[in-house]
Scaffold this motif. Structure first.
Motif, PDB file in Angstrom:
ATOM      1  N   GLU A 150     102.900  38.504   7.267  1.00  0.00           N
ATOM      2  CA  GLU A 150     103.253  39.300   8.220  1.00  0.00           C
ATOM      3  C   GLU A 150     104.374  39.601   7.712  1.00  0.00           C
ATOM      4  N   ARG A 151     105.031  40.638   8.366  1.00  0.00           N
ATOM      5  CA  ARG A 151     106.224  41.140   8.001  1.00  0.00           C
ATOM      6  C   ARG A 151     107.780  40.553   7.962  1.00  0.00           C
ATOM      7  N   TYR A 152     108.108  40.625   7.228  1.00  0.00           N
ATOM      8  CA  TYR A 152     109.397  39.422   7.151  1.00  0.00           C
ATOM      9  C   TYR A 152     110.401  40.542   6.719  1.00  0.00           C
ATOM     10  N   GLN A 170      99.115  48.087   4.215  1.00  0.00           N
ATOM     11  CA  GLN A 170      99.850  47.540   5.664  1.00  0.00           C
ATOM     12  C   GLN A 170      98.642  47.043   6.213  1.00  0.00           C
ATOM     13  N   ARG A 177     102.650  35.893   3.504  1.00  0.00           N
ATOM     14  CA  ARG A 177     101.602  34.659   3.481  1.00  0.00           C
ATOM     15  C   ARG A 177     102.322  33.290   3.189  1.00  0.00           C
ATOM     16  N   GLY A 200      96.212  38.114   7.266  1.00  0.00           N
ATOM     17  CA  GLY A 200      97.308  37.335   7.672  1.00  0.00           C
ATOM     18  C   GLY A 200      98.902  37.011   6.914  1.00  0.00           C
ATOM     19  N   ALA A 256      97.433  42.877   7.261  1.00  0.00           N
ATOM     20  CA  ALA A 256      97.421  42.470   7.854  1.00  0.00           C
ATOM     21  C   ALA A 256      96.596  41.085   8.759  1.00  0.00           C
ATOM     22  N   PHE A 268     106.118  41.607   2.944  1.00  0.00           N
ATOM     23  CA  PHE A 268     104.820  40.706   3.664  1.00  0.00           C
ATOM     24  C   PHE A 268     105.260  39.655   2.800  1.00  0.00           C
TER      25      PHE A 268
END
Length: 174
Positions: free
Chosen positions: A143-145, A134, A166, A141, A138, A164
């Motif tokens: 992002e957790r969705y 994780q 990008r 670049g 991060a 995640f």
């Protein structure tokens, strides 16, 4: 980092066998053949067929001096058209953890996905407790969705994964 070749089979088999116990908590079950040169040669041939069909791109991470494999990174499930997306998966030899290698590889395959393949998005999933992966995502670049319950069978059970993504650009598809 360079494109995987059938000649990498022996080195990958050795590296995977040495890291088998280390990676077991985060990887699907693999047959004994997977950890052999023949098993890796067959896997690489399948990955190259995916590449040739425009559905994947696989790279081996190599030690600068010796050229020995220390990991792999794969773009898989490449979808063009209006989606223009793929998934990324990677692993790094235990001896190379904490040196930024995975982060650099993820950043580079995102560049390839955007500039060479023309993708809009790259996605990844990690086990809920895989904090190291994780952090890699991060830093690169992502992002957790979302959360995917019982997503993959790992270490003897169906395990939840954090999802995640990008986004690489907002240009329209060609």
């Amino acid at each position: 980092m360079r494109g995987v070749r059938v000649e990498d089979a022996a080195g990958l088999a050795d590296t995977l066998a040495r890291n088998r116990a280390f990676m077991a908590p985060v990887e699907p079950w693999r047959s004994e053949v997977f950890y052999t040169e023949a098993g890796q040669a067959a896997r690489i041939e399948a990955l190259l067929a995916e590449r040739d069909g425009g559905r994947g791109a696989s790279y081996v991470l190599v030690e600068a001096g010796s050229g020995a494999p220390v990991g792999m990174i794969n773009l898989g499930g490449i979808a063009l058209g209006p989606l223009r997306s793929c998934g990324v998966g990677y692993w790094v030899d235990r001896a190379w953890h904490g040196r930024g290698l995975a982060t650099a590889a993820v950043e580079e395959v995102c560049r390839i996905a955007r500039d060479e393949i023309g993708l809009h998005r790259v996605e990844a999933g990690t086990l809920v407790d895989n904090l190291a992966s994780q952090r890699v995502l991060a830093k690169a670049g992502f992002e957790r969705y979302g959360l995917a319950p019982r997503y993959l069978h790992i270490n003897g059970a169906w395990r939840d994964h954090i999802l995640f993504q990008r986004l690489l650009h907002d240009d329209p598809p060609p």
